[in-house]
Design a protein around this motif. Structure first.
Motif, short mmCIF file in Angstrom:
data_model
loop_
_atom_site.label_atom_id
_atom_site.label_comp_id
_atom_site.label_asym_id
_atom_site.label_seq_id
_atom_site.Cartn_x
_atom_site.Cartn_y
_atom_site.Cartn_z
N PHE A 101 -3.40 -0.66 -8.41
CA PHE A 101 -1.88 -0.71 -8.71
C PHE A 101 -1.64 -1.82 -10.12
N THR A 102 0.08 -1.85 -9.97
CA THR A 102 0.47 -3.03 -10.22
C THR A 102 2.09 -2.98 -9.91
N ALA A 103 2.38 -3.89 -8.41
CA ALA A 103 3.47 -3.79 -8.29
C ALA A 103 4.66 -3.81 -8.80
N THR A 104 4.91 -3.34 -9.53
CA THR A 104 6.17 -3.15 -10.04
C THR A 104 7.50 -3.07 -10.28
N GLN A 105 7.48 -3.07 -8.69
CA GLN A 105 9.59 -2.86 -8.27
C GLN A 105 9.77 -3.59 -7.20
N LEU A 106 10.72 -3.67 -6.63
CA LEU A 106 10.80 -5.09 -5.49
C LEU A 106 10.80 -3.30 -4.28
N GLY A 107 10.98 -3.63 -2.90
CA GLY A 107 10.97 -3.03 -2.24
C GLY A 107 10.00 -2.38 -1.47
N ASP A 108 9.58 -1.01 -0.67
CA ASP A 108 9.04 -0.40 0.30
C ASP A 108 8.71 0.54 0.13
N PHE A 109 7.24 1.03 0.00
CA PHE A 109 6.62 1.73 -0.90
C PHE A 109 5.57 2.43 0.49
N PRO A 110 5.50 3.40 0.81
CA PRO A 110 5.29 4.29 1.33
C PRO A 110 3.72 5.11 1.02
N PHE A 111 2.36 4.71 2.28
CA PHE A 111 1.60 4.84 1.79
C PHE A 111 1.13 5.80 3.06
N TYR A 112 0.17 6.77 2.86
CA TYR A 112 -0.44 8.56 4.05
C TYR A 112 -1.47 8.46 3.42
N CYS A 113 -2.58 9.28 4.79
CA CYS A 113 -3.52 9.75 4.58
C CYS A 113 -3.01 11.55 3.88
N SER A 114 -3.78 10.99 2.51
CA SER A 114 -3.54 12.58 1.97
C SER A 114 -4.25 13.80 2.15
N VAL A 115 -5.27 13.53 2.58
CA VAL A 115 -5.95 14.97 4.12
C VAL A 115 -6.09 14.61 5.55
#
Ligand SMILES: [Cu+2]
Length: 140
Positions: A101-115
């Motif tokens: 992906f491209t990190a278009t925005q400043l800030g903190d963006f969560p990631f998580y286990c989706s299964v």
């Protein structure tokens, strides 16, 4: 070419020209697509029977193209979701997947286990699927 088609072609050419001129000269910088022109590649590991991602924070610069090699050390499925950047992919057992992906925005963006992947004891503490979180930190 009939007159009708001439005017149609001229109209289309004018529209395209206006679009090109807008992109080149008129669009405010804040609305332009963000790209640093750089690509960063990092590995994130779902540790075996630990219900965590390592590392839990991935720091990148705004505009970077980010490639994550996500390793699943477990003998069962996990997944990685990064909603803001449109990432959602299943990770088969004992495998590595790659997301971009491209990190278009400043800030903190969560990631998580989706299964949903259960729970267990790791280093004396109970951990679950819901502990498998982290974030992408996008800095200027
Ligand atoms: Cu999981």
């Amino acid at each position: 070419m009939s007159n009708k088609y001439f005017w149609l072609a001229a109209g289309i050419a004018l529209l395209i020209g206006a679009g090109v001129a807008y992109r080149a000269f008129l669009r405010p910088p804040s609305r332009a697509p963000v790209s640093s022109g750089k690509t960063v590649r990092q590995t994130v590991v779902a540790r075996e029977n630990a219900w965590l991602f390592d590392p839990e924070v991935v720091e990148v610069y705004q505009g970077d193209r980010v490639i994550l090699d996500v390793v699943n050390e477990d003998a069962y499925d996990h997944g990685i979701g990064i909603d803001f950047f449109g990432v959602s992919q299943r990770m088969p057992p004992k495998s590595t997947i790659t997301v971009e992906f491209t990190a278009t925005q400043l800030g903190d963006f969560p990631f998580y286990c989706s299964v949903p992947c259960g729970d267990g004891i790791y280093k004396g503490k109970k951990r679950t699927h819901f502990d498998m979180t982290g974030h992408i930190k996008v800095v200027p």
